[in-house]
Enzyme design. Structure first.
Site, PDB file in Angstrom:
ATOM      1  N   ALA A 119       0.852  -1.191   0.000  1.00 35.06           N
ATOM      2  CA  ALA A 119       0.000   0.000   0.000  1.00 35.06           C
ATOM      3  C   ALA A 119       0.885   1.236   0.000  1.00 35.06           C
ATOM      4  O   ALA A 119       1.736   1.410   0.886  1.00 35.06           O
ATOM      5  CB  ALA A 119      -0.910   0.008   1.225  1.00 35.06           C
ATOM      6  N   HIS A 172       7.105  11.475  -3.557  1.00 34.32           N
ATOM      7  CA  HIS A 172       7.555  10.230  -2.930  1.00 34.32           C
ATOM      8  C   HIS A 172       6.684   9.042  -3.369  1.00 34.32           C
ATOM      9  O   HIS A 172       7.166   7.955  -3.674  1.00 34.32           O
ATOM     10  CB  HIS A 172       7.505  10.408  -1.408  1.00 34.32           C
ATOM     11  CG  HIS A 172       8.147   9.286  -0.662  1.00 34.32           C
ATOM     12  ND1 HIS A 172       7.973   9.098   0.685  1.00 34.32           N
ATOM     13  CD2 HIS A 172       8.943   8.285  -1.075  1.00 34.32           C
ATOM     14  CE1 HIS A 172       8.644   8.027   1.069  1.00 34.32           C
ATOM     15  NE2 HIS A 172       9.247   7.523   0.016  1.00 34.32           N
TER      16      HIS A 172
END
Ligand SMILES: Nc1c(NC[C@H](O)[C@H](O)[C@H](O)CO)[nH]c(=O)[nH]c1=O
Ligand SMILES: CC(=O)[C@@H](O)COP(=O)(O)O
Length: 194
Positions: A158, A166
């Site tokens: 996830a 990022h």
């Protein structure tokens, strides 16, 4: 000339499938369709996912690429290969799951294990491997794939988008890591995450 390769899961291909098929088209260009074998039979169990096979007609068409766009070429017959996960006896699975964002991945893992059970996969035929984050999934999945112990490997991670780029770095690396793992090991990798 354009070439396409498709990977085969679970099914050892007959030699006759392997030869590139050249299609000469009306305008003089030609295309090549290559069926690339990726998988060997699972070493520990002789059972594999079932495939149905059929040929239809003698003048069927398949899509092939020609330069920058797809077109159709006449073939003797289309061969249909269809995987099935309804017969799971003797199949072994690995799940690679990231600890990062565990609040999400744990639930995805529970869902996956529930689905395996619904398809009558026995608990002892599933190995769950935890890795630190999505970044590490590909490397571990590749090693598991190369071990030859599993018929398929499920990857769970996830990555949550924040304010910076990022997210893109981690998500892209994770996705290409899983893709490489499948290509390098020749086994099916199923990717779950978001
Ligand atoms: N930011 C997320 C990460 N980051 C950690 C990396 O995956 C990796 O474990 C670390 O860089 C050490 O090599 N992982 C996720 O799964 N999800 C994220 O959102
Ligand atoms: C990919 C991440 O871990 C993400 O949550 C980082 O958020 P940010 O881009 O705001 O630093």
């Amino acid at each position: 000339m354009a070439s396409f390769a498709t990977t085969e899961c679970f099914l050892p291909l007959q030699q006759s499938f392997l030869a590139p098929t050249h299609h000469r088209q009306g305008n003089g260009t030609s295309s090549t369709v290559v069926l690339l074998p990726r998988a060997a039979p699972a070493p520990h169990h002789s059972k594999s996912l079932s495939f149905s096979f059929s040929s239809q007609g003698t003048n069927s068409c398949i899509a092939v690429g020609r330069k920058d766009r797809s077109s159709f070429a006449q073939t003797a017959a289309v061969r249909y290969l269809m995987g099935s996960v309804t017969r799971t006896q003797g199949l072994r699975f690995a799940v690679v799951v990231a600890r990062f964002n565990e609040i999400v991945t744990k639930q995805l893992l529970e869902g996956a294990l529930g689905t395996f059970r619904n398809y009558s996969v026995k608990d002892e035929d599933i190995d769950v491997v935890w890795v630190p984050g999505s970044f590490e999934i590909g490397a571990v999945a590749e090693r598991l794939g190369k071990s030859g112990k599993y018929h398929a490997i499920l990857c769970i991670g996830a990555v949550i988008r924040g304010d910076t780029s990022h997210y893109d770095a981690v998500a892209n690396s994770a996705a290409s890591g899983v893709l490489s793992a499948g290509l390098n090991s020749g086994w099916s990798m199923f990717c779950v995450g978001g």
